[in-house]
Design a protein around this motif. Structure first.
Motif, PDB file in Angstrom:
ATOM      1  N   MET A  21       0.797  -1.218   0.000  1.00  0.00           N
ATOM      2  CA  MET A  21       0.000   0.000   0.000  1.00  0.00           C
ATOM      3  C   MET A  21       0.835   1.276   0.000  1.00  0.00           C
ATOM      4  SD  MET A  21      -2.897  -1.134   2.768  1.00  0.00           S
ATOM      5  CE  MET A  21      -3.631   0.468   2.800  1.00  0.00           C
ATOM      6  N   VAL A  22       2.127   1.163   0.247  1.00  0.00           N
ATOM      7  CA  VAL A  22       2.977   2.348   0.372  1.00  0.00           C
ATOM      8  C   VAL A  22       3.646   2.642  -0.951  1.00  0.00           C
ATOM      9  CG1 VAL A  22       4.927   3.368   1.592  1.00  0.00           C
ATOM     10  CG2 VAL A  22       3.357   1.847   2.802  1.00  0.00           C
ATOM     11  N   PRO A  23       3.414   3.848  -1.521  1.00  0.00           N
ATOM     12  CA  PRO A  23       4.061   4.174  -2.799  1.00  0.00           C
ATOM     13  C   PRO A  23       5.579   4.153  -2.656  1.00  0.00           C
ATOM     14  CG  PRO A  23       2.791   6.053  -1.946  1.00  0.00           C
ATOM     15  CD  PRO A  23       2.620   4.920  -0.992  1.00  0.00           C
ATOM     16  N   LEU A  49       2.417   1.692  10.721  1.00  0.00           N
ATOM     17  CA  LEU A  49       2.093   2.395   9.496  1.00  0.00           C
ATOM     18  C   LEU A  49       1.549   3.760   9.901  1.00  0.00           C
ATOM     19  CD1 LEU A  49       1.523   2.154   6.307  1.00  0.00           C
ATOM     20  CD2 LEU A  49      -0.818   1.720   7.024  1.00  0.00           C
ATOM     21  N   VAL A  50       2.087   4.826   9.311  1.00  0.00           N
ATOM     22  CA  VAL A  50       1.668   6.190   9.633  1.00  0.00           C
ATOM     23  C   VAL A  50       1.036   6.801   8.383  1.00  0.00           C
ATOM     24  CG1 VAL A  50       2.442   8.471  10.402  1.00  0.00           C
ATOM     25  CG2 VAL A  50       3.528   6.414  11.330  1.00  0.00           C
ATOM     26  N   ARG A  64       1.531   8.279   3.188  1.00  0.00           N
ATOM     27  CA  ARG A  64       1.573   7.048   3.984  1.00  0.00           C
ATOM     28  C   ARG A  64       3.014   6.568   4.054  1.00  0.00           C
ATOM     29  NH1 ARG A  64      -2.156   3.436   1.262  1.00  0.00           N
ATOM     30  NH2 ARG A  64      -3.725   4.078   2.749  1.00  0.00           N
ATOM     31  N   SER A  65       3.406   6.027   5.223  1.00  0.00           N
ATOM     32  CA  SER A  65       4.765   5.519   5.384  1.00  0.00           C
ATOM     33  C   SER A  65       4.776   4.340   6.340  1.00  0.00           C
ATOM     34  CB  SER A  65       5.671   6.619   5.943  1.00  0.00           C
ATOM     35  OG  SER A  65       6.958   6.119   6.237  1.00  0.00           O
ATOM     36  N   LEU A  66       5.483   3.291   5.947  1.00  0.00           N
ATOM     37  CA  LEU A  66       5.775   2.207   6.886  1.00  0.00           C
ATOM     38  C   LEU A  66       6.968   2.629   7.723  1.00  0.00           C
ATOM     39  CD1 LEU A  66       5.520  -1.034   4.726  1.00  0.00           C
ATOM     40  CD2 LEU A  66       4.107  -0.425   6.689  1.00  0.00           C
ATOM     41  N   ARG A  72      11.380   4.867  12.681  1.00  0.00           N
ATOM     42  CA  ARG A  72      11.358   6.111  11.896  1.00  0.00           C
ATOM     43  C   ARG A  72      10.388   6.002  10.726  1.00  0.00           C
ATOM     44  NH1 ARG A  72      13.842   9.758  13.895  1.00  0.00           N
ATOM     45  NH2 ARG A  72      13.509  11.195  12.162  1.00  0.00           N
ATOM     46  N   TYR A  73       9.733   7.119  10.436  1.00  0.00           N
ATOM     47  CA  TYR A  73       8.875   7.207   9.266  1.00  0.00           C
ATOM     48  C   TYR A  73       9.195   8.495   8.513  1.00  0.00           C
ATOM     49  CZ  TYR A  73       6.018  10.668  11.687  1.00  0.00           C
ATOM     50  OH  TYR A  73       5.590  11.805  12.337  1.00  0.00           O
ATOM     51  N   HIS A  74       8.823   8.536   7.246  1.00  0.00           N
ATOM     52  CA  HIS A  74       9.075   9.690   6.374  1.00  0.00           C
ATOM     53  C   HIS A  74       7.836   9.910   5.516  1.00  0.00           C
ATOM     54  CE1 HIS A  74      13.337   9.013   7.342  1.00  0.00           C
ATOM     55  NE2 HIS A  74      13.055   7.741   7.144  1.00  0.00           N
ATOM     56  N   LEU A  75       7.230  11.079   5.636  1.00  0.00           N
ATOM     57  CA  LEU A  75       6.059  11.428   4.842  1.00  0.00           C
ATOM     58  C   LEU A  75       6.381  12.636   3.976  1.00  0.00           C
ATOM     59  CD1 LEU A  75       3.400  11.372   7.708  1.00  0.00           C
ATOM     60  CD2 LEU A  75       3.665   9.631   5.933  1.00  0.00           C
ATOM     61  N   ARG A  76       5.841  12.672   2.779  1.00  0.00           N
ATOM     62  CA  ARG A  76       5.936  13.872   1.944  1.00  0.00           C
ATOM     63  C   ARG A  76       4.516  14.396   1.756  1.00  0.00           C
ATOM     64  NH1 ARG A  76       9.401  16.828  -0.640  1.00  0.00           N
ATOM     65  NH2 ARG A  76      11.097  15.356  -0.411  1.00  0.00           N
ATOM     66  N   ILE A  77       4.281  15.601   2.285  1.00  0.00           N
ATOM     67  CA  ILE A  77       2.980  16.253   2.180  1.00  0.00           C
ATOM     68  C   ILE A  77       3.038  17.156   0.952  1.00  0.00           C
ATOM     69  CG2 ILE A  77       1.276  17.683   3.354  1.00  0.00           C
ATOM     70  CD1 ILE A  77       1.874  15.118   4.890  1.00  0.00           C
ATOM     71  N   THR A  78       2.112  16.970   0.021  1.00  0.00           N
ATOM     72  CA  THR A  78       2.201  17.676  -1.252  1.00  0.00           C
ATOM     73  C   THR A  78       1.284  18.884  -1.364  1.00  0.00           C
ATOM     74  OG1 THR A  78       0.618  16.147  -2.227  1.00  0.00           O
ATOM     75  CG2 THR A  78       2.962  15.651  -2.517  1.00  0.00           C
ATOM     76  N   ALA A  79       0.452  19.178  -0.382  1.00  0.00           N
ATOM     77  CA  ALA A  79      -0.414  20.364  -0.459  1.00  0.00           C
ATOM     78  C   ALA A  79       0.388  21.610  -0.134  1.00  0.00           C
ATOM     79  CB  ALA A  79      -1.599  20.228   0.499  1.00  0.00           C
ATOM     80  N   SER A  80      -0.135  22.745  -0.546  1.00  0.00           N
ATOM     81  CA  SER A  80       0.498  24.031  -0.262  1.00  0.00           C
ATOM     82  C   SER A  80       0.567  24.247   1.244  1.00  0.00           C
ATOM     83  CB  SER A  80      -0.318  25.147  -0.907  1.00  0.00           C
ATOM     84  OG  SER A  80       0.047  26.386  -0.366  1.00  0.00           O
ATOM     85  N   GLY A  81       1.633  24.833   1.731  1.00  0.00           N
ATOM     86  CA  GLY A  81       1.814  25.032   3.159  1.00  0.00           C
ATOM     87  C   GLY A  81       1.377  26.386   3.664  1.00  0.00           C
ATOM     88  N   SER A  82       0.589  27.125   2.884  1.00  0.00           N
ATOM     89  CA  SER A  82       0.247  28.479   3.305  1.00  0.00           C
ATOM     90  C   SER A  82      -0.799  28.521   4.416  1.00  0.00           C
ATOM     91  CB  SER A  82      -0.214  29.297   2.102  1.00  0.00           C
ATOM     92  OG  SER A  82      -1.369  28.730   1.543  1.00  0.00           O
TER      93      SER A  82
END
Length: 152
Positions: A21-23, A49-50, A64-66, A72-82
């Motif tokens: 399930m994790v890209p 799983l986070v 999503r990150s295993l 440790r987990y690593h997520l990349r949030i792709t929405a604008s941070g404003s």
């Protein structure tokens, strides 16, 4: 008289069953959230799983990150941070949990009614720390410094 059967915990194959399930392909946009998932003894939960869901500026971002064996987990949030005052909903799934745990991660200490209603020490468990590459957000599953979790 019939009695209900006891609930069962997620077994030792939890992480293995979710790996598909994790890209696996990296994404070059957005910002990174990294952290660790630990139990009350600060031992890593290496098969958690986070997931993160953030709605900002009318756009939704999901990551999503295993967890690694070190927790440790690593997520990349792709929405604008404003819209930094809008919380990121974080779900944690792990072996031994019958239901996911849900918390809110804030990118700043300027928050909504939920954040403002918490004792200052508990509030800190929901505020991500800025890093050179994004943010750090650790999840403590139980104990004295437990992350604040929400009834969902």
């Amino acid at each position: 008289m019939m009695l209900p059967t006891p609930s069962q915990t997620v077994g030792p194959f939890f992480s293995f069953g979710l790996a598909w399930m994790v890209p696996q392909e990296p994404v070059d946009t957005g910002f990174v959230v990294e952290g660790v998932v630990v139990d009350k003894n600060a031992d890593p939960v290496g098969d958690a799983l986070v997931e993160a869901l953030w709605v900002a500026n009318g756009q939704a971002a999901f990551a999503r990150s295993l967890c690694e064996p070190t927790g440790r987990y690593h997520l990349r949030i792709t929405a604008s941070g404003s819209e930094v005052a809008s919380p990121i909903l974080v779900s944690v799934f792990a072996r031994g949990l019958l239901q996911r745990l849900v918390t809110a991660m804030y990118l700043t200490d300027i928050g909504d009614e939920l954040l403002c209603s918490l004792d200052p020490l508990r509030r800190q468990t929901l505020i991500a720390k800025p890093t050179p590459t994004g943010y750090a957000f650790d999840v403590i599953l139980s104990g004295e410094s437990e992350t604040v979790f929400l009834a969902w």
